[in-house]
Scaffold this motif. Structure first.
Motif, PDB file in Angstrom:
ATOM      1  N   GLU A 148       0.822  -1.214   0.000  1.00 14.35           N
ATOM      2  CA  GLU A 148       0.000   0.000   0.000  1.00 14.35           C
ATOM      3  C   GLU A 148       0.857   1.266   0.000  1.00 14.35           C
ATOM      4  OE1 GLU A 148       0.837  -1.116   4.225  1.00 14.35           O
ATOM      5  OE2 GLU A 148       0.246  -2.185   2.410  1.00 14.35           O
ATOM      6  N   LYS A 149       2.139   1.135   0.331  1.00 13.85           N
ATOM      7  CA  LYS A 149       3.045   2.282   0.321  1.00 13.85           C
ATOM      8  C   LYS A 149       3.764   2.435  -1.020  1.00 13.85           C
ATOM      9  CE  LYS A 149       3.888   2.116   5.320  1.00 13.85           C
ATOM     10  NZ  LYS A 149       4.905   1.959   6.383  1.00 13.85           N
ATOM     11  N   CYS A 150       3.528   1.479  -1.924  1.00 16.52           N
ATOM     12  CA  CYS A 150       4.181   1.495  -3.233  1.00 16.52           C
ATOM     13  C   CYS A 150       3.274   2.150  -4.272  1.00 16.52           C
ATOM     14  CB  CYS A 150       4.521   0.061  -3.660  1.00 16.52           C
ATOM     15  SG  CYS A 150       5.655  -0.786  -2.524  1.00 16.52           S
ATOM     16  N   SER A 151       3.805   2.348  -5.469  1.00 18.99           N
ATOM     17  CA  SER A 151       3.033   2.985  -6.538  1.00 18.99           C
ATOM     18  C   SER A 151       1.861   2.096  -6.944  1.00 18.99           C
ATOM     19  CB  SER A 151       3.928   3.229  -7.753  1.00 18.99           C
ATOM     20  OG  SER A 151       4.295   1.982  -8.343  1.00 18.99           O
ATOM     21  N   SER A 152       0.859   2.704  -7.546  1.00 16.45           N
ATOM     22  CA  SER A 152      -0.307   1.936  -8.000  1.00 16.45           C
ATOM     23  C   SER A 152       0.100   0.911  -9.055  1.00 16.45           C
ATOM     24  CB  SER A 152      -1.384   2.878  -8.546  1.00 16.45           C
ATOM     25  OG  SER A 152      -0.861   3.689  -9.579  1.00 16.45           O
ATOM     26  N   SER A 153       1.087   1.253  -9.889  1.00 14.33           N
ATOM     27  CA  SER A 153       1.506   0.305 -10.931  1.00 14.33           C
ATOM     28  C   SER A 153       2.177  -0.917 -10.324  1.00 14.33           C
ATOM     29  CB  SER A 153       2.453   0.994 -11.933  1.00 14.33           C
ATOM     30  OG  SER A 153       3.629   1.445 -11.291  1.00 14.33           O
ATOM     31  N   LEU A 154       3.021  -0.728  -9.288  1.00 14.42           N
ATOM     32  CA  LEU A 154       3.632  -1.883  -8.630  1.00 14.42           C
ATOM     33  C   LEU A 154       2.566  -2.721  -7.929  1.00 14.42           C
ATOM     34  CD1 LEU A 154       6.965  -2.126  -6.733  1.00 14.42           C
ATOM     35  CD2 LEU A 154       4.903  -3.063  -5.685  1.00 14.42           C
ATOM     36  N   GLN A 155       1.653  -2.054  -7.243  1.00 15.30           N
ATOM     37  CA  GLN A 155       0.574  -2.782  -6.575  1.00 15.30           C
ATOM     38  C   GLN A 155      -0.216  -3.627  -7.568  1.00 15.30           C
ATOM     39  OE1 GLN A 155      -1.875  -0.586  -3.641  1.00 15.30           O
ATOM     40  NE2 GLN A 155      -0.423   1.091  -3.848  1.00 15.30           N
ATOM     41  N   GLU A 156      -0.531  -3.041  -8.708  1.00 16.64           N
ATOM     42  CA  GLU A 156      -1.328  -3.749  -9.714  1.00 16.64           C
ATOM     43  C   GLU A 156      -0.543  -4.916 -10.309  1.00 16.64           C
ATOM     44  OE1 GLU A 156      -4.526  -4.911 -11.579  1.00 16.64           O
ATOM     45  OE2 GLU A 156      -4.524  -3.195 -10.214  1.00 16.64           O
ATOM     46  N   THR A 157       0.758  -4.704 -10.523  1.00 13.32           N
ATOM     47  CA  THR A 157       1.598  -5.775 -11.069  1.00 13.32           C
ATOM     48  C   THR A 157       1.629  -6.971 -10.128  1.00 13.32           C
ATOM     49  OG1 THR A 157       3.010  -4.212 -12.275  1.00 13.32           O
ATOM     50  CG2 THR A 157       3.935  -6.386 -11.824  1.00 13.32           C
ATOM     51  N   VAL A 158       1.870  -6.708  -8.844  1.00 13.94           N
ATOM     52  CA  VAL A 158       1.948  -7.796  -7.867  1.00 13.94           C
ATOM     53  C   VAL A 158       0.591  -8.486  -7.730  1.00 13.94           C
ATOM     54  CG1 VAL A 158       2.328  -8.362  -5.433  1.00 13.94           C
ATOM     55  CG2 VAL A 158       3.876  -6.786  -6.605  1.00 13.94           C
ATOM     56  N   LYS A 159      -0.489  -7.696  -7.708  1.00 11.03           N
ATOM     57  CA  LYS A 159      -1.828  -8.279  -7.594  1.00 11.03           C
ATOM     58  C   LYS A 159      -2.121  -9.196  -8.778  1.00 11.03           C
ATOM     59  CE  LYS A 159      -6.703  -7.092  -6.827  1.00 11.03           C
ATOM     60  NZ  LYS A 159      -7.223  -8.050  -7.826  1.00 11.03           N
ATOM     61  N   THR A 160      -1.758  -8.753  -9.974  1.00  9.99           N
ATOM     62  CA  THR A 160      -1.992  -9.554 -11.175  1.00  9.99           C
ATOM     63  C   THR A 160      -1.201 -10.855 -11.128  1.00  9.99           C
ATOM     64  OG1 THR A 160      -2.409  -7.569 -12.496  1.00  9.99           O
ATOM     65  CG2 THR A 160      -1.829  -9.578 -13.696  1.00  9.99           C
ATOM     66  N   ILE A 161       0.074 -10.752 -10.699  1.00 14.89           N
ATOM     67  CA  ILE A 161       0.922 -11.945 -10.579  1.00 14.89           C
ATOM     68  C   ILE A 161       0.279 -12.958  -9.630  1.00 14.89           C
ATOM     69  CG2 ILE A 161       3.128 -12.798  -9.660  1.00 14.89           C
ATOM     70  CD1 ILE A 161       4.347 -10.090 -10.647  1.00 14.89           C
ATOM     71  N   LEU A 162      -0.179 -12.473  -8.483  1.00 17.34           N
ATOM     72  CA  LEU A 162      -0.763 -13.367  -7.480  1.00 17.34           C
ATOM     73  C   LEU A 162      -2.138 -13.877  -7.902  1.00 17.34           C
ATOM     74  CD1 LEU A 162       0.253 -11.510  -4.180  1.00 17.34           C
ATOM     75  CD2 LEU A 162       1.420 -13.421  -5.306  1.00 17.34           C
ATOM     76  N   ASP A 163      -2.940 -13.013  -8.542  1.00 20.37           N
ATOM     77  CA  ASP A 163      -4.272 -13.426  -8.988  1.00 20.37           C
ATOM     78  C   ASP A 163      -4.194 -14.539 -10.030  1.00 20.37           C
ATOM     79  OD1 ASP A 163      -5.416 -11.578  -7.313  1.00 20.37           O
ATOM     80  OD2 ASP A 163      -5.967 -10.144  -8.894  1.00 20.37           O
TER      81      ASP A 163
END
Length: 269
Positions: free
Chosen positions: A101-116
């Motif tokens: 949550e402290k990282c950029s929205s693009s990093l958050q989205e990348t990690v979420k996509t990887i995990l999803d």
């Protein structure tokens, strides 16, 4: 799986991509040393599917308990360390997580996509901490995008769940009273040390001194081609006696912050 099996498997997995650890082990054993392990470090993201609460489970199951917590503001990390309740010779366990949550929205989205995109059942595995990469991680483009913001995130993308480093307990060595002596010995034998923040991080006053090698380079086969990426490193820790007469068991956040950089691509040159 008992404690010794768990720790042994973590070592085997770590040593398979960190040949320098085996070589340093051998170098010290040839000098007559018996190696004791101070602590093992593990990385993850704070996504609830794979956060510290998930990765700590196998350690709690074999007798570890949480003892300390640490915040690394500049690297956006939170960590906890664990000690075994009955075996005082058992290595401490240090688990850190990237605060998404402290990282950029693009990093958050990348990690979420990887995990999803993972098989969600993989996250339920009781030994997830040993399972390496459970997601698709063959894009150098994604690796580089993560690397621009967080070396830690990029490392996790490529290497996943495994020990990030093991640590030699310098207090248990016979031929080296000071960490500086061990550092000199290693450098004389050709090893490069992480000099970020000085080769020795911490002071006797802080009750802990630490140093480490730079991470080994390991060839990763991305879809764009094969490239060498920093893998894992070997750390060395010297602990001091507290005023109450007991040996300090915790960690110093400012020192660990610099130790994290042992896997930093920019330090490899």
């Amino acid at each position: 799986m008992d404690k010794n099996q768990l720790l042994s498997k973590l070592w085997e997995q770590y040593a398979s991509i960190t040949p320098s650890a085996k070589k340093i082990h051998t170098l010290l054993e040839e000098k007559g040393e018996m190696i004791q392990n101070d602590h093992i470090a593990i990385r993850t993201f704070n996504d609830p599917r794979i956060n510290i609460t998930v990765l700590e489970k196998p350690f709690l199951a074999v007798g570890y308990e949480a003892r300390g917590e640490y915040v690394f503001e500049s690297k956006k990390l939170y960590a906890q360390h664990y000690e075994h309740t009955t075996d005082t010779n058992a290595p401490r366990i240090f688990i850190s997580e990237l605060e998404l949550e402290k990282c950029s929205s693009s990093l958050q989205e990348t990690v979420k996509t990887i995990l999803d995109n993972c098989n969600q059942n993989d996250f339920m595995h009781p030994e997830l901490v040993l399972n390496g990469v459970v997601w698709k991680s063959n894009s150098q483009e994604i690796y580089k995008a993560l690397l621009e913001e967080s070396e830690y995130a990029a490392w996790m993308y490529v290497y996943g769940f495994r020990a990030n480093h093991f640590t030699i307990n310098v207090n248990a060595l016979n031929h080296f009273e000071k960490l500086e002596e061990l550092n000199n010995f290693l450098e004389e034998n050709g090893w490069k040390l992480n000099a970020s923040g000085g080769k020795i991080k911490g002071t006797p006053e802080q009750l802990l001194e630490q140093s480490s090698t730079l991470a080994d380079l390991y060839t990763i086969n991305f879809e764009e081609g094969s490239f060498e990426i920093p893998s894992c490193y070997y750390e060395f820790a010297l602990r001091y006696i507290m005023p109450d007469g007991n040996l300090y068991q915790g960690f110093v956040a400012s020192s660990a912050d610099k130790i994290f950089e042992s896997t930093d691509v920019k330090l490899q040159n």
